[in-house]
Structure formats: structure tokens, C-alpha cells
Write an enzyme that holds these catalytic residues in place. Structure first.
Site: not given
Ligand code: PEP
Ligand code: MG
Length: 526
Positions: A180, A418, A451, A441, A284, A320, A488
Site C-alpha cells: 500500500h 480481487e 504483494r 490483490d 480507499r 470503497r 482500479c
Molecule cells: C487492488 O487490490 O488492486 C486494489 C485496488 O485494492 P488495494 O490495493 O487497496 O488492496
Molecule cells: Mg485490494
């Protein structure tokens, strides 16, 4: 001559500046060499830490207050500082003695069989660092500007608390390109390199090339001149992309692509011109919930969501619902000691388990929906029942608001795609008003590679054919079923993935705001 170190590219851009070590308040202090003044320094630092915690406690309620209360009680207990004070009497510097004493305590708590005590280790780490910061003269990451933050990893909150107005960069020994923080760095256009492994401890200046994933430590004059030339040519390339910023995103054949933006906080809106994008594809909301701070109440959330809705001036704004858990823990809400947080109580699973927190957010969202084209999106949906239950809660909140005479509106309720279970069988999720593919995800779950782990970064590749095939499947189903589909995840912000993404039939992408002009320029080439 400076030495070049290769890591992994996490966020484009060039920056050169002084090194600022993260989480190293200890290294910033020199001992005085005098036991009496070291003792006094530690006692003063503890007293100041207590005062700052007490001030914080006045601004919070509920569980957050309990956590801070526990920390104050620990600091007030003379037994905690006793081993440090006796080490100081033996000639150890205050910061070294305090860190060693607390590390011993923390190790004891971490080794406990009892979940409660293991969970308290985090509080002790907080206490340790709070006092160390006081000893070092209260330099938190947040007070630095124009520096290269260097550390093993950096927490999302530390990123958000940092003042980036004078630029800056991040160089991490570990970390990951899909964490993140990397996502926040890309959104802000802060150059970032992860997975550097090691850096000499005595470097003072670091030149960061985020796009190449490389850093150069203490460059000499010739290297400096070369870096400055690269900075110049980068600035020229960015300037030529600027002509695209306020044009609609369109391919060479004229086909229009919706280009929306991903945001995490209201403060970002001041830096973005709404006319440059087609709306907000992902807000987010979990970043309104800071770890250790009180949970924002309905009014606070309503004001924030309303701000996004009004900023967009009629363009769509997808907010979200809380996606906490995984690498975004919020104390008091996320379970302590999960063996695999990314597979645990995260996103909609967690909000459904904390109904009052979810209701507060849904009420705030329904009220804000009065002020713009607002949509609500559920993260981490895995089974259709999660949509049914969330929709029922949303309806209940709306009925409640109406009974209270509050203005509100029922926003469309869509989902993130996701979790592979959804991407494989999107037809089970027709109850969703829209789909937004979370490639970050989805990639981590499809490739079984975390990740946020630099060691498996090469496997965590969104261009893996299995990931692309799933994206194409969701896009196709959406077209057939008349359900709008967007993407996204951060994949959409990378010009190199654009051709493959548009090939899947997607015509809507939500991207890092810092990439808008560059992506429009790249789309125009396709
Ligand atoms: C994703 O998982 O691609 C997403 C946009 O959500 P986040 O990165 O906040 O988990
Ligand atoms: Mg995600």
C-alpha cells in the site's frame, strides 16, 4: 565515487537528497557520557511521552483510549525503566539502555503463549519508540521534508504523516512494489525503490531513480552532474505529456477510454484538477482510519465523502467501504496475531463482523450520496451473500436516516473483483451494480505471492497470463450482462500494461493521479 545499488522499481521519478533513516531515533542521539545527565534525560523523555499520550487520550474514545491508557500505565510503572536506569548507572547511554531494556520486555511478551500478551508487544514497541523519539528531540518521520527515507519497510501511516511538499523519495531494504505504501507513493509521484537488501550505514546522500529501481549513494561531482542531466530530461518528458492532461483519454482510432483516479485522502484533492479525469474510480476509505487514532465518527466521515462527491462536480465517485486488515491493520478492529492476514479477516469480511462500524460508514455514505454521483464499493467480496448482507445493512441505514429526517440517497452498490473466486465465476455476482477489478490483490491471490514481500516480487506479476485471462473473463461477462467493469489496481497506472488491458475489452481504468497525463499520452499512441 558513489556506489550504485540495484533494487526493484516501485514508483517512477528521480530525486536526490539527504538520507533520513526510518525508525532510527536511537541513531540520531549521541550519549553525553555522564550517567547523571543520561538518567535525567531518560526520566524527562518518559515524562514527556506520558504527557503526549495523556494529551492524545483526551481526543479519543473507547478502545483507542484503553490502548493509550495501557501505554501510560506501563510508562508510569517504575519497574519498566528500572533495568535501563541501572544500565545507565553502569555507563550506558540513555537511548541504548532504554532500547535494550524494552527490547528484552518485548521479546518476553512476544514469546508468551497467551494471545493477549503477544498482542501487547506492539504497544511496547510503540512505547519504546515514543520515548526514543523524545530522547532524540522528537524527530518523527512526519517532520522531515525533502529527504530520502531509508529503512527496512515503511508503514502506510508513516507515509501519510510525512510532509512531501518539498519532494522526497523512499528507498527500502525490503518492502514491495505492490504494498500500500508503494501505491501511495505512485499516487503522489514520490520516487520509490524497494528490495535493496542492504545499504551502507554511513551514507548521507542518496540519488534515487524510481523507474530503474536503482539508488546511488554519495555521488561524486561527475555522477551528480549526470544525475542532474537525467533530472532535466525527465522534466522535459513530463512537460511534453502535459499537453494531454486536459484532453479526454482516447486511442489513436478515437475510441474513448474513461480514465478515473484512485485517492486515499481529502488532502489529495487540492493537488488535482477535476477536469483532468473522468471521476474517482477508487477512494480507499480505510485511510481515514489511522491506526492508534480514534475511529472517525459518522459526521467526520460524511464530511469527507461529501467533499469527494462535490469535488467531482457530477462525475462518478466510487467510495470503497473499509478495507482494513491485511497490511492495513487498525488496532481494536483487526484481529491480533493472524497467521496470514491477507487471507484473514479483511475488507467486507471484517466490516460485516463489526456491524456498528459498518453501519456508521454506510450512514455517512448514504448522506454524502445526496451531494453528488456517489457509488459504494465492497472490497474482498468472495461470496454473493456478502453483497446481500451489505445491501440489507445499507437499506436499513437508509430507512433509519429517513426516520430521523436526515437527507440521504441510496447509492449503487458494486464490488471489487480481487478474489479469484469472483473473477473465475463473475456470473454469481449479478447482484453487484458494477465491478472494479483489483489487480493488486487478484495478482497476489492468483500467483500465491504476497504483494508486500520483496523476495517473491518477480512472481507477483499482473501480466501473468492467468491474471490477464481472468481480467478478460470479467470484462466479457460485464459486457454481456450489462454490468459496468473498470480496473482500479495499480496495473492500470503502468503504461507498459495498457495495451494488454485494453485488449481485454476494458474501457474504464482508475489510476494514480500522478500518472494521468502520461497515461493519456500513452493511450493516444495505441
Ligand atoms: C487492488 O487490490 O488492486 C486494489 C485496488 O485494492 P488495494 O490495493 O487497496 O488492496
Ligand atoms: Mg485490494
Amino acid at each position: 565515487m558513489g556506489i550504485s545499488h540495484q533494487g526493484i522499481a516501485a514508483s517512477d521519478g528521480l530525486f536526490i537528497g539527504p538520507v533520513r533513516r526510518l525508525g532510527s531515533a536511537q541513531q540520531e542521539r549521541q550519549g553525553t557520557g555522564d550517567a547523571a545527565s543520561e538518567r535525567e534525560a531518560l526520566e524527562l523523555a518518559i515524562a514527556r511521552a506520558i504527557t503526549s499520550l495523556a494529551a492524545l487520550m483526551e481526543r479519543v474514545e473507547g478502545e483507542a483510549q484503553d490502548i493509550l491508557g495501557f501505554q501510560v500505565a506501563m510508562l508510569e510503572d517504575d519497574a519498566l525503566a528500572a533495568p535501563a536506569l541501572s544500565a545507565i548507572d553502569q555507563g550506558t547511554a540513555a537511548h541504548v539502555a532504554w532500547a535494550a531494556a524494552l527490547d528484552g520486555e518485548i521479546a518476553g511478551y512476544e514469546a508468551s503463549d497467551d494471545d493477549y500478551f503477544r498482542a501487547r508487544a506492539a504497544d511496547l514497541r510503540d512505547i519504546r519508540d515514543r520515548v526514543l523519539r523524545q530522547l532524540a528531540g522528537e524527530h518523527a518521520a512526519g517532520t522531515v521534508t525533502g529527504a530520502v527515507l531509508v529503512g527496512d519497510d515503511i508503514a502506510p501511516t508513516a507515509f501519510l504523516e510525512t510532509d512531501w511538499s518539498a519532494g522526497g523519495a523512499i528507498a527500502l531494504l525490503q518492502g514491495s512494489t505492490t504494498s500500500h505504501v508503494a501505491m501511495l507513493a505512485r499516487a503522489r509521484g514520490i520516487p520509490m525503490v524497494t528490495g535493496l537488501g542492504e545499504l551502507p550505514s554511513n551514507i548521507t546522500i542518496l540519488a534515487v531513480d524510481g523507474g530503474r529501481g536503482a539508488v546511488l549513494s554519495d555521488p561524486d561531482a561527475a555522477q551528480r552532474a549526470q544525475f542532474d542531466a537525467a533530472l532535466d530530461s525527465d522534466a522535459r518528458a513530463r512537460a511534453s505529456e502535459e499537453q494531454f492532461r486536459f484532453r479526454p483519454a482516447a486511442r489513436r482510432n478515437g475510441e474513448r477510454i474513461d480514465l478515473l483516479i484512485n485517492v486515499a485522502g481529502v488532502e489529495e484533492l487540492d493537488r488535482i484538477d477535476h477536469a483532468a479525469c473522468d471521476g474517482i474510480g477508487l477512494m480507499r476509505s480505510e485511510f481515514l482510519f489511522r491506526d492508534g487514532a480514534p475511529l472517525p465518527d459518522e459526521e467526520t466521515q460524511y464530511r469527507a465523502y461529501r467533499r469527494f462527491a462535490e469535488w467531482a462536480q457530477g462525475r462518478p465517485v466510487t467510495i470503497r467501504t473499509l478495507d482494513i486488515g491485511g497490511d492495513k491493520p487498525v488496532r481494536g478492529l483487526t484481529p491480533e496475531g493472524e497467521s496470514n492476514p491477507f487471507l484473514g479477516l479483511r475488507g467486507v469480511r471484517l466490516t460485516l463482523a463489526h456491524e456498528s462500524v459498518f453501519r456508521t460508514q454506510l450512514r455517512a455514505l448514504a448522506r454524502a450520496a445526496e451531494h453528488g454521483n456517489l457509488k459504494v464499493m465492497l472490497p474482498m467480496v468472495t461470496v454473493p451473500d456478502e453483497i446481500t448482507r451489505s445491501a440489507a445493512l445499507l437499506d436499513a441505514c437508509i430507512a433509519e436516516l429517513k426516520a430521523e429526517g436526515m437527507a440521504c440517497h441510496r447509492p449503487p452498490l458494486g464490488i471489487m473483483v480481487e478474489v479469484p473466486a469472483v473473477a473465475v465465476m463473475p456470473e454469481l455476482f449479478r447482484a453487484a451494480a458494477f465491478f472494479s477489478i483489483g489487480s493488486n490483490d487478484l495478482t497476489q491471490y492468483v500467483t500465491a505471492s504476497s504483494r508486500d514481500d520483496a523476495r517473491v516480487a518477480a512472481l507477483n506479476d499482473p501480466s501473468h497470463p492467468a491474471v490477464t485471462a481472468l481480467i478478460a473473463r470479467v470484462a466479457l461477462f460485464g459486457r454481456e450482462a450489462g454490468i459496468p467493469v473498470s480496473l482500479c489496481g495499480d496495473m492500470a497506472s503502468e503504461p507498459r500494461h495498457l495495451a494488454a488491458l485494453l485488449e481485454t475489452g476494458l474501457t474504464s481504468l482508475s489510476v494514480a493521479p500522478a500518472r494521468i497525463a502520461r497515461l493519456k499520452a500513452a493511450i493516444a499512441e495505441l
